[in-house]
Design an enzyme around this catalytic site. Structure first.
Site, mmCIF file in Angstrom:
data_model
loop_
_atom_site.group_PDB
_atom_site.id
_atom_site.type_symbol
_atom_site.label_atom_id
_atom_site.label_comp_id
_atom_site.label_asym_id
_atom_site.label_seq_id
_atom_site.Cartn_x
_atom_site.Cartn_y
_atom_site.Cartn_z
ATOM 1 N N SER A 144 0.853 -1.195 0.000
ATOM 2 C CA SER A 144 0.000 0.000 0.000
ATOM 3 C C SER A 144 0.885 1.240 0.000
ATOM 4 C CB SER A 144 -0.876 0.027 1.262
ATOM 5 O OG SER A 144 -1.540 1.269 1.354
ATOM 6 N N TYR A 158 -1.540 -0.612 10.343
ATOM 7 C CA TYR A 158 -1.737 -1.133 8.982
ATOM 8 C C TYR A 158 -0.591 -0.671 8.071
ATOM 9 C CZ TYR A 158 -3.790 -1.209 4.256
ATOM 10 O OH TYR A 158 -4.008 -1.408 2.917
HETATM 11 P P1 NAP Z 1 -11.544 -5.852 0.683
HETATM 12 O O1 NAP Z 1 -12.440 -5.323 -0.376
HETATM 13 O O2 NAP Z 1 -11.833 -5.583 2.113
HETATM 14 O O3 NAP Z 1 -11.405 -7.438 0.467
HETATM 15 C C1 NAP Z 1 -10.599 -8.169 1.326
HETATM 16 C C2 NAP Z 1 -10.449 -9.572 0.805
HETATM 17 O O4 NAP Z 1 -9.517 -10.279 1.645
HETATM 18 C C3 NAP Z 1 -11.741 -10.360 0.841
HETATM 19 O O5 NAP Z 1 -11.745 -11.222 -0.266
HETATM 20 C C4 NAP Z 1 -11.628 -11.139 2.156
HETATM 21 O O6 NAP Z 1 -12.358 -12.364 2.137
HETATM 22 C C5 NAP Z 1 -10.152 -11.436 2.168
HETATM 23 N N1 NAP Z 1 -9.550 -11.713 3.480
HETATM 24 C C6 NAP Z 1 -9.531 -10.921 4.574
HETATM 25 N N2 NAP Z 1 -8.875 -11.523 5.592
HETATM 26 C C7 NAP Z 1 -8.472 -12.731 5.107
HETATM 27 C C8 NAP Z 1 -7.790 -13.828 5.668
HETATM 28 N N3 NAP Z 1 -7.344 -13.797 6.935
HETATM 29 N N4 NAP Z 1 -7.551 -14.920 4.890
HETATM 30 C C9 NAP Z 1 -7.995 -14.959 3.602
HETATM 31 N N5 NAP Z 1 -8.654 -13.944 3.019
HETATM 32 C C10 NAP Z 1 -8.899 -12.849 3.775
HETATM 33 O O7 NAP Z 1 -10.035 -5.373 0.465
HETATM 34 P P2 NAP Z 1 -9.296 -4.615 -0.749
HETATM 35 O O8 NAP Z 1 -9.475 -3.170 -0.553
HETATM 36 O O9 NAP Z 1 -9.629 -5.244 -2.037
HETATM 37 O O10 NAP Z 1 -7.792 -4.919 -0.349
HETATM 38 C C11 NAP Z 1 -7.024 -5.949 -0.933
HETATM 39 C C12 NAP Z 1 -5.560 -5.676 -0.604
HETATM 40 O O11 NAP Z 1 -5.212 -4.383 -1.114
HETATM 41 C C13 NAP Z 1 -5.280 -5.621 0.904
HETATM 42 O O12 NAP Z 1 -4.026 -6.217 1.159
HETATM 43 C C14 NAP Z 1 -5.223 -4.129 1.188
HETATM 44 O O13 NAP Z 1 -4.428 -3.842 2.303
HETATM 45 C C15 NAP Z 1 -4.615 -3.614 -0.090
HETATM 46 N N6 NAP Z 1 -4.853 -2.199 -0.338
HETATM 47 C C16 NAP Z 1 -6.121 -1.718 -0.503
HETATM 48 C C17 NAP Z 1 -6.297 -0.347 -0.739
HETATM 49 C C18 NAP Z 1 -7.657 0.262 -0.937
HETATM 50 O O14 NAP Z 1 -7.760 1.507 -0.932
HETATM 51 N N7 NAP Z 1 -8.694 -0.526 -1.106
HETATM 52 C C19 NAP Z 1 -5.188 0.501 -0.777
HETATM 53 C C20 NAP Z 1 -3.932 -0.042 -0.600
HETATM 54 C C21 NAP Z 1 -3.768 -1.386 -0.389
HETATM 55 P P3 NAP Z 1 -13.926 -12.438 2.588
HETATM 56 O O15 NAP Z 1 -14.714 -11.812 1.440
HETATM 57 O O16 NAP Z 1 -14.179 -13.896 2.730
HETATM 58 O O17 NAP Z 1 -14.060 -11.654 3.850
#
Ligand code: NAP
Length: 249
Positions: A144, A158
């Site tokens: 991130s 985080y």
């Molecule tokens: P999200 O929409 O909240 O989705 C999270 C995903 O991770 C879901 O599929 C969830 O599964 C799964 N998950 C959570 N805990 C888990 C575990 N312990 N084991 C296996 N699966 C797990 O998140 P996102 O925004 O797409 O983020 C994805 C990645 O991008 C993360 O690493 C996040 O830190 C990074 N990121 C996001 C942003 C942003 O602005 N969105 C920015 C920078 C980095 P369930 O559906 O079963 O709960």
């Protein structure tokens, strides 16, 4: 030729789901990992299959060692030996200052984001490294921009967990460079997904986009495109590298 097999953690929603769909469209057989949301994971599998691809949904908590070992075994049995891992699963918790954070919260965040990513990377190396009889492959870690900015007043824990992922990307890339495995990372900025609701602010991207030079949030598909490039042979001389997908932030 059999399809290349890709494991995407946290692929039921958000960036992981977009990555799984794009990978399916590009000819990968995709293991769609999730932890709780089975319906969403199965929908991603159906979308890939409807588009003519191959996929399987596997429930596994990446922060649990036995789950991660089973995830890789199940993917290999169902689809074939993996040649790629997208270390995408990640969590954040309610926005607060460091002086309010309890140890239990820190353990949850570091267990999921750091230990989970390490365990998945370990299994990927065990399955893909030429040293272990594998055929090589690529790992893409989802870090991130927070690793650079620190997320003050919101979730410094985080941000620190993502900085750990950056260090792992650099170190592991060098460790396995002669074993046929490339290790890279993407650093997304503010992306429209559900994750901001877990921080207590579902509309966070629309508030903070004013701080982005391009004055907008990003879409999961824009992150997925960078991930797919790093996985591909077009990135054959790229390892230990980072692509920021953050509108200039
Ligand atoms: P999200 O929409 O909240 O989705 C999270 C995903 O991770 C879901 O599929 C969830 O599964 C799964 N998950 C959570 N805990 C888990 C575990 N312990 N084991 C296996 N699966 C797990 O998140 P996102 O925004 O797409 O983020 C994805 C990645 O991008 C993360 O690493 C996040 O830190 C990074 N990121 C996001 C942003 C942003 O602005 N969105 C920015 C920078 C980095 P369930 O559906 O079963 O709960």
């Amino acid at each position: 030729m059999p399809p290349r097999v890709l494991i995407v953690t946290g692929a039921s929603r958000g960036i992981g789901a977009a990555t799984a769909r794009l990978a399916g469209a590009r000819g990968y057989a995709v293991c769609v990992n999730y932890v709780r949301n089975r319906d969403a994971a199965e929908q991603v599998v159906r979308d890939i299959e409807t588009a003519g691809g191959r996929a399987v949904a596997v429930a596994a908590d990446v922060s649990r060692e036995a789950d991660v070992v089973r995830l890789f075994q199940t993917a290999a049995e169902a689809l074939g030996p993996p040649c790629g891992l997208v270390n995408n699963a990640g969590i954040l918790e309610t926005q607060m200052r460091v002086d309010q954070m309890e140890a239990a919260r820190l353990e949850r965040v570091f267990q999921a984001n750091v230990v989970g990513a390490f365990l998945c990377a370990r299994e990927a190396v065990r399955h893909m490294s030429t040293k272990h009889g594998g055929a090589g492959g690529a790992i893409v870690n989802v870090s991130s921009v927070a690793a650079r900015t620190g997320s003050p007043g919101e979730y410094v824990d985080y941000a620190a967990s993502k900085a750990a992922i950056d260090a792992m990307t650099i170190g592991l890339a060098q460790e396995v460079a002669l074993e046929g495995i490339r290790v890279n990372a993407v650093r997304p900025g503010f992306i429209y997904t559900d994750i901001h609701a877990s921080g207590g602010e579902p509309n966070r991207v629309d508030r903070v986009k004013a701080f982005v030079p391009m004055r907008r949030g990003g879409m999961p598909a824009e992150v997925a495109a960078a991930i797919l490039w790093l996985l591909s042979d077009e990135a054959s001389f790229t390892t230990g590298a980072f692509i920021d997908v953050a509108g200039g932030r």
